[in-house]
Design an enzyme around this catalytic site. Structure first.
Site, short mmCIF file in Angstrom:
data_model
loop_
_atom_site.label_atom_id
_atom_site.label_comp_id
_atom_site.label_asym_id
_atom_site.label_seq_id
_atom_site.Cartn_x
_atom_site.Cartn_y
_atom_site.Cartn_z
N TRP A 31 -67.02 78.06 45.63
CA TRP A 31 -67.05 79.52 45.63
C TRP A 31 -66.54 80.12 44.32
CZ3 TRP A 31 -62.05 80.81 44.79
CH2 TRP A 31 -61.04 80.04 45.36
N ASN A 32 -65.81 79.36 43.52
CA ASN A 32 -65.37 79.92 42.24
C ASN A 32 -66.42 79.64 41.17
OD1 ASN A 32 -64.65 77.09 42.27
ND2 ASN A 32 -63.48 77.46 40.41
N LYS A 55 -76.71 73.44 47.88
CA LYS A 55 -75.95 73.96 49.00
C LYS A 55 -74.75 74.73 48.41
CE LYS A 55 -72.91 74.37 52.29
NZ LYS A 55 -71.61 75.01 52.02
N GLY A 108 -65.78 70.79 43.82
CA GLY A 108 -64.96 71.40 44.86
C GLY A 108 -63.61 70.73 44.95
N GLU A 130 -66.87 66.60 40.54
CA GLU A 130 -66.03 67.39 39.64
C GLU A 130 -64.99 68.06 40.52
OE1 GLU A 130 -64.10 69.82 37.84
OE2 GLU A 130 -65.81 71.18 37.82
N LEU A 131 -63.76 67.56 40.44
CA LEU A 131 -62.73 67.92 41.41
C LEU A 131 -61.62 68.75 40.75
CD1 LEU A 131 -62.67 64.48 43.24
CD2 LEU A 131 -64.01 66.52 43.82
N CYS A 164 -60.76 74.97 38.18
CA CYS A 164 -60.32 73.57 38.17
C CYS A 164 -59.56 73.23 36.90
CB CYS A 164 -61.51 72.64 38.34
SG CYS A 164 -62.78 72.83 37.06
N GLU A 262 -52.47 70.78 43.15
CA GLU A 262 -53.25 71.90 42.64
C GLU A 262 -53.05 73.11 43.54
OE1 GLU A 262 -57.65 72.42 40.80
OE2 GLU A 262 -57.59 71.73 42.87
#
Length: 369
Positions: A31-32, A55, A108, A130-131, A164, A262
């Site tokens: 969502w970001n 998605k 996410g 990508e976390l 992130c 985080e």
């Protein structure tokens, strides 16, 4: 993307490689920055020749649907770019485990990121992740403190810390710690917080109730751990809603959650160091390895420190700068693979080796080569 002609020591063979599309890509986006992070997947996947099923987050589907309409208007063939919306866990799991999907590209949280490879594993689908991050900004005593202040504020308070790559840990040399913290606190207290549609606003609210409660929980835990709140530390009572004041925390113990987990909010945790070795050790003391910065006028210290940090992106005397040609991604818990650059395109390709027999001679079927 070019193949290679490979010498094999076998004079009767010509061997070359081809790069071919991996196939259908399932892109799961957060969502970001929903459009930016989608394009980081969509552009290299299309350049590689793949088709894509996107998605988007159930919090921010509208912008992705609008982009899909523009893709159609631009004349892309039907079926090249597709969007499926729905409740995150169910829809995302169904896409990741679908037998028609050859690769999942996910951005996410680490919590969901752990589940994605499990969903794709039974089908041997490729995965890039990508976390999150817990990125450190390291400030040495000879740094330009004014420039560092702006970089630190940009790194943690831009987008209300909901990125992130947020530079959520400030590692500052003891000799300049008090001066720098004063500068950062003063700039944090002058941030214009308010309506994100107002051009004068510098920092908006948190995205949703869940994120708001998560940040407040972290702030409560930091106080319980003994943190000193230099500024902020809670909701913005005047604005209400999901607004949290820009926060600077000092005097945290090394194992405090605010230094290891985080937060994804406007919370900066300050750690003081005395030596370069100590700064590197602290910077690398988390499971994450997404980004970092080094602030110093000494070019030797800058390059040496950057070369020792376990981070996918390191800025020297800067922060939060990206470009589509430059790979972006992390080590360890920050993910697998890279976004942007040639490295990203390679993640959407398979390599085929082609052997061409040149002699035309009939060979013994039981002799290899």
């Amino acid at each position: 993307m070019q193949g290679d002609v490979i010498p094999t020591g076998k004079p009767n063979f010509l061997v070359y490689t081809q790069h071919v599309p991996v196939g259908v890509v399932g892109a799961i986006t957060p969502w970001n920055s929903p459009l930016l992070l989608l394009t980081w997947k969509l552009a290299p996947a299309l350049a590689a020749g793949c088709t894509v099923v996107v998605k988007p987050s159930d919090h921010t589907p509208a912008s992705t649907v609008a982009l899909a309409e523009l893709v159609t208007e631009a004349g892309f063939p039907p079926g090249v770019v597709n969007v499926v919306t729905g409740w995150g866990p169910e829809t995302g799991r169904a896409l990741a485990a679908h037998p028609g999907v050859d690769k999942i590209a996910f951005t996410g949280s680490n919590e969901v990121g752990r589940a994605v490879p499990h969903a794709a594993a039974d089908l041997f689908a490729r995965v890039t992740l990508e976390l999150g991050g817990k990125s450190a900004q390291i400030v040495f005593p000879d740094a330009d403190l004014e420039a560092a202040t702006h970089g630190i504020v940009s790194g943690i308070f831009a987008a209300s810390g909901q990125t992130c790559m947020a530079g959520s840990r400030l590692l500052v040399h003891r000799a300049v710690a008090d001066d720098l913290v004063r500068r950062v606190v003063a700039r944090a207290e002058s941030i214009v917080v308010g309506d994100p549609t107002d051009e004068r606003t510098e920092m908006g609210p948190l995205a949703n109730a869940r994120q708001y409660e998560k940040v407040l929980d972290h702030l409560s835990a930091a106080r319980e751990a003994g943190a000193t709140v230099a500024t902020g530390g809670g909701p913005d009572a005047e604005l209400g809603g999901y607004f949290v004041r820009p926060t600077v925390l000092c005097d945290l113990p090394a194992d405090a959650r605010a230094l290891t987990e985080e937060i994804f909010g406007p919370v900066l945790s300050v750690v003081v160091f005395d030596t370069e070795d100590e700064a590197v050790r602290i910077a690398d003391s988390t499971d994450f390895g997404l980004a970092a910065s080094v602030w110093t006028r000494d070019i030797t210290v800058a390059h040496r420190t950057a070369g020792r940090l376990r981070a996918g992106s390191v800025w020297i005397n800067a922060y939060r700068t990206v470009a589509p040609q430059v790979p972006f991604g992390g080590f360890g818990a920050s993910g697998i693979g890279r976004e942007s650059g040639v490295d990203a395109i390679e993640d959407y390709l398979e390599t085929r080796s082609v052997w061409v027999e040149l002699s035309g001679v009939t060979r013994d079927p039981f002799t290899l080569g």
